[in-house]
Write a protein that holds these residues in place. Structure first.
Motif, PDB file in Angstrom:
ATOM      1  N   THR A   1      55.255  77.836  32.574  1.00 30.11           N
ATOM      2  CA  THR A   1      56.517  77.211  32.138  1.00 30.11           C
ATOM      3  C   THR A   1      57.479  78.259  31.599  1.00 30.11           C
ATOM      4  OG1 THR A   1      55.406  75.152  31.585  1.00 30.11           O
ATOM      5  CG2 THR A   1      57.517  75.549  30.522  1.00 30.11           C
TER       6      THR A   1
ATOM      7  N   GLU B   1      60.443  60.907  25.102  1.00 33.46           N
ATOM      8  CA  GLU B   1      60.157  62.213  24.506  1.00 33.46           C
ATOM      9  C   GLU B   1      61.390  62.708  23.763  1.00 33.46           C
ATOM     10  OE1 GLU B   1      59.087  65.094  27.464  1.00 33.46           O
ATOM     11  OE2 GLU B   1      58.715  66.685  26.016  1.00 33.46           O
TER      12      GLU B   1
ATOM     13  N   TYR C   1      61.683  69.673  24.767  1.00 30.51           N
ATOM     14  CA  TYR C   1      61.071  70.185  25.993  1.00 30.51           C
ATOM     15  C   TYR C   1      60.121  71.304  25.594  1.00 30.51           C
ATOM     16  CZ  TYR C   1      60.462  72.975  30.173  1.00 30.51           C
ATOM     17  OH  TYR C   1      59.908  73.684  31.208  1.00 30.51           O
TER      18      TYR C   1
ATOM     19  N   ASP D   1      55.996  68.133  25.792  1.00 33.40           N
ATOM     20  CA  ASP D   1      55.534  67.592  27.074  1.00 33.40           C
ATOM     21  C   ASP D   1      54.037  67.276  27.015  1.00 33.40           C
ATOM     22  OD1 ASP D   1      58.086  68.254  27.794  1.00 33.40           O
ATOM     23  OD2 ASP D   1      57.557  69.598  29.434  1.00 33.40           O
TER      24      ASP D   1
ATOM     25  N   THR E   1      61.706  61.080  30.222  1.00 36.31           N
ATOM     26  CA  THR E   1      61.786  62.492  29.845  1.00 36.31           C
ATOM     27  C   THR E   1      62.867  63.167  30.676  1.00 36.31           C
ATOM     28  OG1 THR E   1      60.544  64.575  29.749  1.00 36.31           O
ATOM     29  CG2 THR E   1      59.990  63.093  31.540  1.00 36.31           C
TER      30      THR E   1
ATOM     31  N   GLU F   1      63.855  66.948  32.628  1.00 36.55           N
ATOM     32  CA  GLU F   1      63.060  67.932  33.346  1.00 36.55           C
ATOM     33  C   GLU F   1      63.737  69.298  33.311  1.00 36.55           C
ATOM     34  OE1 GLU F   1      63.041  67.198  37.656  1.00 36.55           O
ATOM     35  OE2 GLU F   1      64.019  65.302  37.223  1.00 36.55           O
TER      36      GLU F   1
ATOM     37  N   SER G   1      63.725  71.900  35.803  1.00 35.68           N
ATOM     38  CA  SER G   1      63.243  72.167  37.157  1.00 35.68           C
ATOM     39  C   SER G   1      64.071  73.225  37.889  1.00 35.68           C
ATOM     40  CB  SER G   1      63.192  70.866  37.950  1.00 35.68           C
ATOM     41  OG  SER G   1      64.333  70.096  37.726  1.00 35.68           O
TER      42      SER G   1
ATOM     43  N   LEU H   1      57.988  69.527  34.269  1.00 35.76           N
ATOM     44  CA  LEU H   1      57.464  69.481  32.905  1.00 35.76           C
ATOM     45  C   LEU H   1      56.506  70.640  32.654  1.00 35.76           C
ATOM     46  CD1 LEU H   1      56.729  65.659  32.478  1.00 35.76           C
ATOM     47  CD2 LEU H   1      58.707  66.934  31.668  1.00 35.76           C
TER      48      LEU H   1
ATOM     49  N   THR I   1      51.028  68.363  32.985  1.00 35.63           N
ATOM     50  CA  THR I   1      50.894  67.295  33.982  1.00 35.63           C
ATOM     51  C   THR I   1      49.662  66.451  33.667  1.00 35.63           C
ATOM     52  OG1 THR I   1      49.545  68.703  35.404  1.00 35.63           O
ATOM     53  CG2 THR I   1      51.901  68.617  35.889  1.00 35.63           C
TER      54      THR I   1
ATOM     55  N   SER J   1      63.309  60.249  35.000  1.00 37.86           N
ATOM     56  CA  SER J   1      63.958  61.503  34.641  1.00 37.86           C
ATOM     57  C   SER J   1      65.364  61.212  34.139  1.00 37.86           C
ATOM     58  CB  SER J   1      64.040  62.428  35.852  1.00 37.86           C
ATOM     59  OG  SER J   1      64.902  63.512  35.553  1.00 37.86           O
TER      60      SER J   1
ATOM     61  N   GLU K   1      66.833  61.808  26.299  1.00 39.31           N
ATOM     62  CA  GLU K   1      65.558  61.239  26.758  1.00 39.31           C
ATOM     63  C   GLU K   1      65.338  59.801  26.273  1.00 39.31           C
ATOM     64  OE1 GLU K   1      63.843  64.986  25.350  1.00 39.31           O
ATOM     65  OE2 GLU K   1      62.547  64.912  27.109  1.00 39.31           O
TER      66      GLU K   1
END
Lengths: 132, 428
Positions: free
Chosen positions: A87, B311, B314, B318, B339, B341, B343, B352, B355, B364, B417
């Motif tokens: 991440t 949530e 970040y 998560d 939540t 993201e 990405s 996230l 997982t 999302s 969120e």
């Protein structure tokens, strides 16, 4: 439950008065790498390697708590540090480390570290207050 | 509990000598606000500005956004446990200055971002570009420790909203929203065939600039707790976050929590909404295990069929989100996650930091890494240094014409969120 801990950090404001420390001469990512190595050596991962916001990922500094003792490598901790590193790399790929505000990041990292130590319930409030 | 939110539609805000509402125009007295907030010995100076939708004005760095209100019937004006004496919230009649927001600014640390653009591209991404913003810039005295500094700014904002809210005391309300819900057993006897649904609201609870408060209690110090939805709509939950601009839940968003309002709207129709569980997002893994176990236990104790989980933040939160999901699904409780993201610029990376295969129903609220271009402002309310931080994200993000490119994570409420924002979801 094992209570003894080690602070893995590259934050110059973190003093030994908080507990045993492994100081990392390097970046946030180098701290994560050190934590990963310790987790695979069987140390408990006490505090989560990542912060709670995107902004804290741009910090030059990071402190993470790991257990002082070694036992079997934990799959949960290994997965947590591995996914955290993934991440971190994804989230910061396009970003500069925010060195301009380095002093403030160091202060906040220290404050969040103290909270983590309190949360872990190891050292008493009086000791925290001594180092403020 | 029986709560009435009586909305007084405000079309404009002006400075004047006598506070009040007339023909949809809110008059606020700048000096009175300053005098009220300067009573705190930790406050050195206060500046008050107004920013209106469409103006080429940028507000930065935003700490919190709060809706000004006054309780006109029943107990609990202001923010009990913080700005007023402790009473039970959730009942009574409240006059809401609808369309107005108190926006607090003041940099506690240099890396705060939190931008609200009142015009152009930036305005599209924040819900607070559409409110008439009374911006309160709070400068504390020198030498405060960072915790006291943060608390001074947080409480000053709440006091300002409470003070400004008084102007609506005698005003005539337009829309009146009523929120009435009895105890769980009574509601379930009314709707025995409807599925019981709880809402789990996660709160960042990790220390300085990363805290939430419930009746003034730091959420990091509690086990997950059950509250009536009316309590949150009435001001029981307060933001203490400063660094997760796009997905921190401001106090205004707690007061108008979209997840609560949507669940309320369906209560008695297709669901039986049984209540809100506030869950701290802690730092340690043991702490996370404890709060996630406890959250799932509360849901099982309530005998719910489904849970909606939102949530805040970040990164490490998560993990909490997905651990709660796994525990609920393993208990046979259908779980929906809300939540945002992270990405990547192209939106193609894993969203996230964690997982779990049990997360099969996820909403999302946007990609925090989405890149937007903000043109230069005619007027900046706040700090030039914060703009420099905003413009320093990567090489080339500050352009020659003064416009800058930043990620959505810098924009207040951009990927809320709890769904209090401007984005929507498109199904493919």
């Amino acid at each position: 439950m094992e209570h003894a801990f080690v602070v893995v950090t590259n934050n110059p404001l973190v003093g030994k008065d908080l507990g045993e420390m492994k100081f990392v001469e390097g970046s946030y990512e180098d701290v994560l790498i050190k934590v990963r190595d310790l987790v695979y050596e069987g140390h408990q991962l006490i505090s989560h390697p990542l912060g709670a916001s995107m902004r804290m990922l741009f910090s030059p500094y990071r402190s993470v708590l790991v257990g002082a003792e070694r036992s079997e490598t934990s799959e949960v901790y290994a997965l947590t540090i591995e996914s955290s590193m993934d991440t971190f790399r994804r989230s910061t790929a396009n970003r500069n480390v925010d060195h301009v505000n380095a002093d403030d990041y160091a202060r906040i990292d220290l404050e969040l570290l103290k909270e983590a130590i309190k949360e872990h319930g190891i050292i008493q409030r009086e000791k925290i207050q001594e180092v403020q | 509990m029986n709560l009435e939110l009586r909305k007084i539609e405000i079309k404009d805000v002006v400075f004047g000598e006598v506070p009040g509402v007339k023909d949809g125009v809110l008059t606020v007295c700048k000096q009175d606000i300053i005098d009220e907030l300067m009573e705190d010995v930790n406050v050195k100076s206060i500046k008050v500005d107004i920013a209106k939708p469409g103006e080429k004005t940028r507000i930065i760095p935003v700490k919190d956004v709060i809706q000004p209100r006054i309780k006109v019937e029943g107990k609990g004006n202001g923010f009990p446990g913080v700005t007023s004496e402790m009473v039970q919230l959730g009942s009574g009649k409240v006059n809401v200055l609808d369309g107005v927001a108190v926006v607090t600014i003041g940099d506690i640390v240099g890396f705060q971002e939190g931008v609200i653009d009142m015009w152009g591209e930036g305005a599209k991404w924040t819900p607070f570009s559409k409110t008439l913003n009374i911006v309160v810039d709070i400068e504390p005295v020198e030498g405060l420790d960072p915790h006291t500094h943060e608390a001074t700014v947080r409480v000053a904002g709440l006091k300002a909203a409470e003070f400004i809210g008084k102007a609506g005391k005698e005003a005539e309300a337009g829309v009146v929203d009523k929120y009435e819900m009895d105890d769980i057993f009574t509601e379930t006897s009314k709707y025995p065939d409807l599925p019981k649904v709880a809402y789990v609201e996660m709160l960042i609870s990790q220390g300085l600039l990363h805290d939430g408060y419930i009746y003034g209690v730091n959420s990091g110090k509690i086990l997950p707790t059950l509250i009536h939805p009316n309590e949150e709509l009435d001001g029981a939950v307060i933001s203490g976050n400063c660094v997760a601009a796009c997905d921190k839940i401001t106090t205004y968003q707690h007061q108008n929590n979209s997840a609560i309002l949507d669940l309320y709207n369906r209560h008695g129709k297709d669901i039986n909404f049984v209540g809100v569980i506030l869950t701290p997002e802690l730092t340690t893994l043991e702490g996370k295990f404890r709060t996630c176990d406890y959250t799932a236990k509360l849901c099982r104790t309530l005998g719910v069929d489904g849970v909606v989980v939102s949530e805040e933040g970040y990164g490490n939160p998560d993990s909490d989100l997905l651990m709660i999901c796994k525990r609920l699904e393993d208990s046979g409780i259908k779980t929906v996650l809300i939540t945002d993201e992270c990405s990547g610029w192209d939106g193609m990376s894993q969203p996230l930091a964690d997982t779990t295969p049990e997360a099969v129903a996820v909403i999302s609220t946007g990609n925090v890494s989405h890149v937007v271009e903000l043109e230069p402002a005619d007027r900046v309310i706040g700090s030039a240094e914060a703009i420099a931080t905003l413009a320093g994200g990567w090489e080339g993000c500050l352009k020659e014409d003064g416009s800058m490119v930043c990620e959505l994570n810098a924009v207040i409420g951009a990927t809320s969120e709890i769904g209090y924002h401007n984005l929507t979801v498109e199904l493919y």
